[in-house]
Design a protein around this motif. Structure first.
Motif, PDB file in Angstrom:
ATOM      1  N   PHE A 149       0.830  -1.203   0.000  1.00 40.08           N
ATOM      2  CA  PHE A 149       0.000   0.000   0.000  1.00 40.08           C
ATOM      3  C   PHE A 149       0.867   1.257   0.000  1.00 40.08           C
ATOM      4  O   PHE A 149       1.945   1.282   0.578  1.00 40.08           O
ATOM      5  CB  PHE A 149      -0.909   0.038   1.237  1.00 40.08           C
ATOM      6  N   ARG A 151      -0.193   3.944   1.423  1.00 41.39           N
ATOM      7  CA  ARG A 151      -0.429   4.517   2.751  1.00 41.39           C
ATOM      8  C   ARG A 151      -0.791   3.381   3.703  1.00 41.39           C
ATOM      9  O   ARG A 151      -1.275   2.330   3.284  1.00 41.39           O
ATOM     10  CB  ARG A 151      -1.528   5.578   2.718  1.00 41.39           C
ATOM     11  N   ALA A 153      -2.613   0.993   6.160  1.00 43.24           N
ATOM     12  CA  ALA A 153      -4.013   0.602   6.334  1.00 43.24           C
ATOM     13  C   ALA A 153      -4.436   0.837   7.772  1.00 43.24           C
ATOM     14  O   ALA A 153      -3.693   0.544   8.712  1.00 43.24           O
ATOM     15  CB  ALA A 153      -4.179  -0.870   5.958  1.00 43.24           C
ATOM     16  N   GLY A 154      -5.618   1.404   7.929  1.00 43.01           N
ATOM     17  CA  GLY A 154      -6.151   1.662   9.257  1.00 43.01           C
ATOM     18  C   GLY A 154      -7.254   0.682   9.599  1.00 43.01           C
ATOM     19  O   GLY A 154      -7.695  -0.104   8.748  1.00 43.01           O
ATOM     20  N   GLY A 156     -10.578  -1.026   9.845  1.00 41.54           N
ATOM     21  CA  GLY A 156     -11.784  -0.922   9.029  1.00 41.54           C
ATOM     22  C   GLY A 156     -11.535  -0.588   7.571  1.00 41.54           C
ATOM     23  O   GLY A 156     -12.466  -0.527   6.771  1.00 41.54           O
ATOM     24  N   ASP A 157     -10.259  -0.357   7.182  1.00 41.32           N
ATOM     25  CA  ASP A 157      -9.958  -0.080   5.777  1.00 41.32           C
ATOM     26  C   ASP A 157     -10.213  -1.312   4.913  1.00 41.32           C
ATOM     27  O   ASP A 157      -9.952  -2.447   5.334  1.00 41.32           O
ATOM     28  CB  ASP A 157      -8.499   0.350   5.606  1.00 41.32           C
ATOM     29  N   ASP A 158     -10.705  -1.072   3.728  1.00 38.87           N
ATOM     30  CA  ASP A 158     -10.938  -2.139   2.756  1.00 38.87           C
ATOM     31  C   ASP A 158      -9.617  -2.414   2.032  1.00 38.87           C
ATOM     32  O   ASP A 158      -9.133  -1.580   1.267  1.00 38.87           O
ATOM     33  CB  ASP A 158     -12.020  -1.696   1.767  1.00 38.87           C
ATOM     34  N   VAL A 159      -9.032  -3.571   2.281  1.00 39.18           N
ATOM     35  CA  VAL A 159      -7.731  -3.907   1.705  1.00 39.18           C
ATOM     36  C   VAL A 159      -7.790  -3.919   0.180  1.00 39.18           C
ATOM     37  O   VAL A 159      -6.884  -3.429  -0.496  1.00 39.18           O
ATOM     38  CB  VAL A 159      -7.237  -5.268   2.244  1.00 39.18           C
ATOM     39  N   LEU A 162      -7.704  -0.417  -1.084  1.00 38.95           N
ATOM     40  CA  LEU A 162      -6.372   0.175  -0.967  1.00 38.95           C
ATOM     41  C   LEU A 162      -5.445  -0.319  -2.082  1.00 38.95           C
ATOM     42  O   LEU A 162      -4.677   0.452  -2.652  1.00 38.95           O
ATOM     43  CB  LEU A 162      -5.762  -0.156   0.392  1.00 38.95           C
ATOM     44  N   GLU A 165      -6.459   1.375  -5.262  1.00 39.79           N
ATOM     45  CA  GLU A 165      -6.009   2.761  -5.253  1.00 39.79           C
ATOM     46  C   GLU A 165      -4.518   2.842  -5.581  1.00 39.79           C
ATOM     47  O   GLU A 165      -4.073   3.680  -6.380  1.00 39.79           O
ATOM     48  CB  GLU A 165      -6.270   3.382  -3.884  1.00 39.79           C
TER      49      GLU A 165
END
Length: 199
Positions: A149, A151, A153-154, A156-159, A162, A165
């Protein structure tokens, strides 16, 4: 300008790169944080004399490296008398893809040539720096792997989102540099931690 271009293609035979640009140091640095420096050499045999301004990057690309490269490019611009060849020599196992793309943009804006010397390598995120070169000379090895990634991943982020993106940003970057954007797809198609060598 034509003279500068012709001589830039002949620099490898004119310069003793080992003694002038410290390639022995490059060979020792790949697994560590990048060492970034600047070397200059005047070619008095040319008319008018040319100055080779070479930025050397050796090691892992980390946060803040684009700022360091930008400062060196500014130093080079301020000393340019119109008879200067700008070149970047790199030996790197990769690092932060976002930082690498920022370096690539700086190189392209300043018309910097990128050179991968013989026996040295440019792998993973380093390829994004290579893509930014106004011209590219590859005598060493170039390898790609599966990106991570751009950035962190936090919770609840959708892997999947990401990854999509990251792929989109990399495709757009490569396209803007005149490189086939499908290279990004080839990177994402690789198994994790596998390097595929292009040269």
């Amino acid at each position: 300008k034509g003279t500068i271009h012709r001589w830039s293609k002949r620099l490898i035979t004119v310069l003793n790169l080992v003694s002038i640009l410290g390639l022995s140091v490059l060979l020792l640095q790949t697994g560590e944080a990048a060492e970034i420096g600047l070397s200059r050499k005047e070619l008095v045999a040319t008319q008018p004399p040319l100055t080779v301004a070479a930025i050397i990057i050796s090691g892992q690309i980390e946060s803040g490296d684009a700022k360091k490269v930008g400062a060196l490019l500014s130093e080079i611009r301020n000393s340019d008398d119109g008879h200067q060849v700008r070149r970047l020599l790199i030996h790197s196992p990769g690092g932060l893809a976002g930082e690498a793309m920022e370096i690539g943009k700086l190189l392209r804006a300043d018309g910097v040539e990128v050179y991968i010397p013989k026996k040295l390598s440019c792998i993973s995120a380093c390829v994004l720096i290579l893509a930014g070169g106004a011209t590219r000379t590859i005598d060493g090895r170039v390898g790609i792997d599966r990106p991570h990634f751009l950035r962190a991943a936090g919770p609840g982020d959708d892997v999947s989102a990401l990854l999509a993106e990251t792929r989109k940003i990399m495709r757009n970057y490569l396209r803007s540099m005149g490189v086939d954007e499908n290279l990004a797809d080839a990177m994402f198609a690789l198994p994790d931690r596998e390097v595929h060598y292009l040269s």
